[in-house]
Design a protein around this motif. Sequence first.
Motif, PDB file in Angstrom:
ATOM      1  N   ALA A  94      -9.794 -57.053  -7.644  1.00 24.51           N
ATOM      2  CA  ALA A  94      -9.834 -57.160  -9.091  1.00 24.51           C
ATOM      3  C   ALA A  94     -11.199 -56.187  -9.576  1.00 24.51           C
ATOM      4  CB  ALA A  94     -10.180 -58.400  -9.854  1.00 24.51           C
ATOM      5  N   LEU A  95     -12.553 -56.209  -8.629  1.00 28.73           N
ATOM      6  CA  LEU A  95     -13.469 -55.386  -9.014  1.00 28.73           C
ATOM      7  C   LEU A  95     -13.154 -53.956  -8.548  1.00 28.73           C
ATOM      8  CD1 LEU A  95     -16.285 -57.843  -7.864  1.00 28.73           C
ATOM      9  CD2 LEU A  95     -15.701 -57.109 -10.237  1.00 28.73           C
ATOM     10  N   LEU A  96     -12.419 -53.597  -7.543  1.00 31.08           N
ATOM     11  CA  LEU A  96     -12.014 -52.378  -7.184  1.00 31.08           C
ATOM     12  C   LEU A  96     -11.324 -51.596  -8.315  1.00 31.08           C
ATOM     13  CD1 LEU A  96     -11.502 -52.481  -3.302  1.00 31.08           C
ATOM     14  CD2 LEU A  96     -13.390 -51.509  -4.499  1.00 31.08           C
ATOM     15  N   PHE A  97     -10.080 -52.585  -8.767  1.00 25.75           N
ATOM     16  CA  PHE A  97      -9.467 -52.104  -9.827  1.00 25.75           C
ATOM     17  C   PHE A  97     -10.198 -51.502 -10.919  1.00 25.75           C
ATOM     18  CE2 PHE A  97      -6.857 -52.884 -13.632  1.00 25.75           C
ATOM     19  CZ  PHE A  97      -5.931 -51.873 -13.487  1.00 25.75           C
ATOM     20  N   LEU A  98     -11.159 -52.452 -11.463  1.00 27.57           N
ATOM     21  CA  LEU A  98     -11.910 -52.298 -12.703  1.00 27.57           C
ATOM     22  C   LEU A  98     -12.838 -51.212 -12.563  1.00 27.57           C
ATOM     23  CD1 LEU A  98     -12.778 -56.105 -13.765  1.00 27.57           C
ATOM     24  CD2 LEU A  98     -11.477 -54.407 -14.956  1.00 27.57           C
ATOM     25  N   ALA A  99     -13.373 -51.137 -11.205  1.00 28.66           N
ATOM     26  CA  ALA A  99     -14.302 -49.742 -10.991  1.00 28.66           C
ATOM     27  C   ALA A  99     -13.450 -48.600 -10.904  1.00 28.66           C
ATOM     28  CB  ALA A  99     -14.989 -49.984  -9.566  1.00 28.66           C
ATOM     29  N   THR A 100     -12.373 -48.611 -10.771  1.00 28.40           N
ATOM     30  CA  THR A 100     -11.574 -47.428 -10.618  1.00 28.40           C
ATOM     31  C   THR A 100     -11.051 -46.873 -12.130  1.00 28.40           C
ATOM     32  OG1 THR A 100     -10.480 -47.916  -8.455  1.00 28.40           O
ATOM     33  CG2 THR A 100      -9.508 -46.334  -9.791  1.00 28.40           C
ATOM     34  N   VAL A 101     -10.736 -47.613 -12.682  1.00 24.89           N
ATOM     35  CA  VAL A 101     -10.352 -47.503 -14.201  1.00 24.89           C
ATOM     36  C   VAL A 101     -11.694 -47.358 -14.985  1.00 24.89           C
ATOM     37  CG1 VAL A 101      -9.585 -48.465 -16.308  1.00 24.89           C
ATOM     38  CG2 VAL A 101      -8.342 -49.056 -14.173  1.00 24.89           C
ATOM     39  N   GLY A 102     -12.700 -47.697 -14.746  1.00 26.20           N
ATOM     40  CA  GLY A 102     -14.026 -47.477 -15.573  1.00 26.20           C
ATOM     41  C   GLY A 102     -14.595 -46.212 -15.104  1.00 26.20           C
ATOM     42  N   SER A 103     -14.509 -45.890 -13.791  1.00 29.14           N
ATOM     43  CA  SER A 103     -15.086 -44.467 -13.285  1.00 29.14           C
ATOM     44  C   SER A 103     -14.213 -43.278 -13.852  1.00 29.14           C
ATOM     45  CB  SER A 103     -15.238 -44.620 -11.792  1.00 29.14           C
ATOM     46  OG  SER A 103     -14.028 -44.554 -11.186  1.00 29.14           O
ATOM     47  N   THR A 104     -12.715 -43.631 -13.942  1.00 29.82           N
ATOM     48  CA  THR A 104     -11.857 -42.458 -14.566  1.00 29.82           C
ATOM     49  C   THR A 104     -12.157 -42.242 -16.047  1.00 29.82           C
ATOM     50  OG1 THR A 104     -10.346 -43.209 -12.692  1.00 29.82           O
ATOM     51  CG2 THR A 104      -9.539 -41.910 -14.706  1.00 29.82           C
ATOM     52  N   SER A 105     -12.323 -43.432 -16.654  1.00 29.99           N
ATOM     53  CA  SER A 105     -12.623 -43.131 -18.203  1.00 29.99           C
ATOM     54  C   SER A 105     -13.940 -42.581 -18.450  1.00 29.99           C
ATOM     55  CB  SER A 105     -12.686 -44.732 -18.752  1.00 29.99           C
ATOM     56  OG  SER A 105     -11.408 -45.158 -18.683  1.00 29.99           O
ATOM     57  N   LEU A 106     -15.121 -42.952 -17.397  1.00 33.19           N
ATOM     58  CA  LEU A 106     -16.404 -42.380 -17.766  1.00 33.19           C
ATOM     59  C   LEU A 106     -16.524 -40.774 -17.424  1.00 33.19           C
ATOM     60  CD1 LEU A 106     -18.877 -45.133 -16.434  1.00 33.19           C
ATOM     61  CD2 LEU A 106     -18.462 -44.304 -18.888  1.00 33.19           C
ATOM     62  N   ALA A 107     -15.512 -40.461 -16.342  1.00 34.31           N
ATOM     63  CA  ALA A 107     -15.475 -39.174 -15.964  1.00 34.31           C
ATOM     64  C   ALA A 107     -14.856 -38.342 -16.951  1.00 34.31           C
ATOM     65  CB  ALA A 107     -14.697 -39.221 -14.418  1.00 34.31           C
ATOM     66  N   GLY A 108     -13.764 -38.707 -17.502  1.00 35.78           N
ATOM     67  CA  GLY A 108     -13.224 -38.118 -18.582  1.00 35.78           C
ATOM     68  C   GLY A 108     -14.272 -37.903 -19.783  1.00 35.78           C
ATOM     69  N   LEU A 109     -14.907 -39.103 -20.089  1.00 35.56           N
ATOM     70  CA  LEU A 109     -15.947 -39.001 -21.170  1.00 35.56           C
ATOM     71  C   LEU A 109     -16.789 -38.005 -20.988  1.00 35.56           C
ATOM     72  CD1 LEU A 109     -16.702 -40.252 -23.929  1.00 35.56           C
ATOM     73  CD2 LEU A 109     -18.102 -41.630 -22.818  1.00 35.56           C
ATOM     74  N   PHE A 110     -17.604 -37.908 -19.504  1.00 37.63           N
ATOM     75  CA  PHE A 110     -18.646 -37.180 -19.350  1.00 37.63           C
ATOM     76  C   PHE A 110     -18.010 -35.711 -19.373  1.00 37.63           C
ATOM     77  CE2 PHE A 110     -20.847 -34.654 -16.090  1.00 37.63           C
ATOM     78  CZ  PHE A 110     -21.958 -34.740 -16.429  1.00 37.63           C
ATOM     79  N   LEU A 111     -16.787 -35.212 -18.986  1.00 32.64           N
ATOM     80  CA  LEU A 111     -16.331 -34.042 -19.014  1.00 32.64           C
ATOM     81  C   LEU A 111     -16.001 -33.483 -20.537  1.00 32.64           C
ATOM     82  CD1 LEU A 111     -13.454 -33.963 -16.286  1.00 32.64           C
ATOM     83  CD2 LEU A 111     -15.725 -32.634 -16.243  1.00 32.64           C
ATOM     84  N   ASP A 112     -15.413 -34.311 -21.077  1.00 32.61           N
ATOM     85  CA  ASP A 112     -15.412 -34.021 -22.629  1.00 32.61           C
ATOM     86  C   ASP A 112     -16.974 -33.831 -23.198  1.00 32.61           C
ATOM     87  OD1 ASP A 112     -12.808 -34.140 -22.764  1.00 32.61           O
ATOM     88  OD2 ASP A 112     -12.830 -36.065 -23.690  1.00 32.61           O
ATOM     89  N   TYR A 113     -17.953 -34.379 -22.695  1.00 31.38           N
ATOM     90  CA  TYR A 113     -19.322 -34.113 -23.376  1.00 31.38           C
ATOM     91  C   TYR A 113     -19.844 -32.861 -22.921  1.00 31.38           C
ATOM     92  CZ  TYR A 113     -24.026 -34.886 -24.086  1.00 31.38           C
ATOM     93  OH  TYR A 113     -25.503 -34.625 -24.397  1.00 31.38           O
ATOM     94  N   GLU A 114     -19.604 -32.564 -21.709  1.00 26.87           N
ATOM     95  CA  GLU A 114     -20.344 -31.294 -21.250  1.00 26.87           C
ATOM     96  C   GLU A 114     -19.197 -30.166 -21.683  1.00 26.87           C
ATOM     97  OE1 GLU A 114     -22.695 -30.747 -19.139  1.00 26.87           O
ATOM     98  OE2 GLU A 114     -23.171 -32.728 -19.627  1.00 26.87           O
ATOM     99  N   TRP A 115     -18.072 -30.277 -21.922  1.00 24.89           N
ATOM    100  CA  TRP A 115     -17.279 -29.175 -22.558  1.00 24.89           C
ATOM    101  C   TRP A 115     -17.810 -28.824 -23.973  1.00 24.89           C
ATOM    102  CZ3 TRP A 115     -13.997 -28.083 -26.654  1.00 24.89           C
ATOM    103  CH2 TRP A 115     -13.343 -26.673 -26.570  1.00 24.89           C
ATOM    104  N   PHE A 116     -17.856 -29.799 -24.780  1.00 25.78           N
ATOM    105  CA  PHE A 116     -18.366 -29.580 -26.323  1.00 25.78           C
ATOM    106  C   PHE A 116     -19.665 -28.896 -26.173  1.00 25.78           C
ATOM    107  CE2 PHE A 116     -14.936 -32.341 -27.146  1.00 25.78           C
ATOM    108  CZ  PHE A 116     -14.304 -31.700 -28.469  1.00 25.78           C
TER     109      PHE A 116
END
Length: 128
Positions: free
Chosen positions: A10-32
């Motif tokens: 369960a923790l690995l699943f949550l870490a995977t989903v969380g890191s994927t979401s944060l990576a997308g947010l960080f990429l959007d932030y850097e692009w803008f």
Amino acid sequence: MNKKTIWIIALLFLATVGSTSLAGLFLDYEWFKANKGLEVFWVMFLTKFNVHALFSILFIALFLANFLLIRVLGGRGRIFTRNILDRIRIPAVGTSRNLLIIVVSAAVIFLGFIMGTTASAFWKEYIV
């Protein structure tokens, strides 16, 4: 499967989903930021966040209202009457009724989160 293995999965699943979401947010932030459009990023981010929170809360409230309506109009029902399962003691939870309430509550919150995620995809319609 023992309890420790389930928690690790369960923790690995949550870490995977969380890191994927944060990576997308960080990429959007850097692009803008690179294109000098941070104001647009923050408007987009806050609108998505507000729509997500609003629809998550709305779904949970509608479910609870529906559940209360069923309880008022339909009586106690078979699930909440006293039965032999109430004598079974579950460690850290208590009775099987408490376990049922915990599982249903967790499922409703999870479904509310999913509904909010689906609604936040339509953030452009709510910005007007």
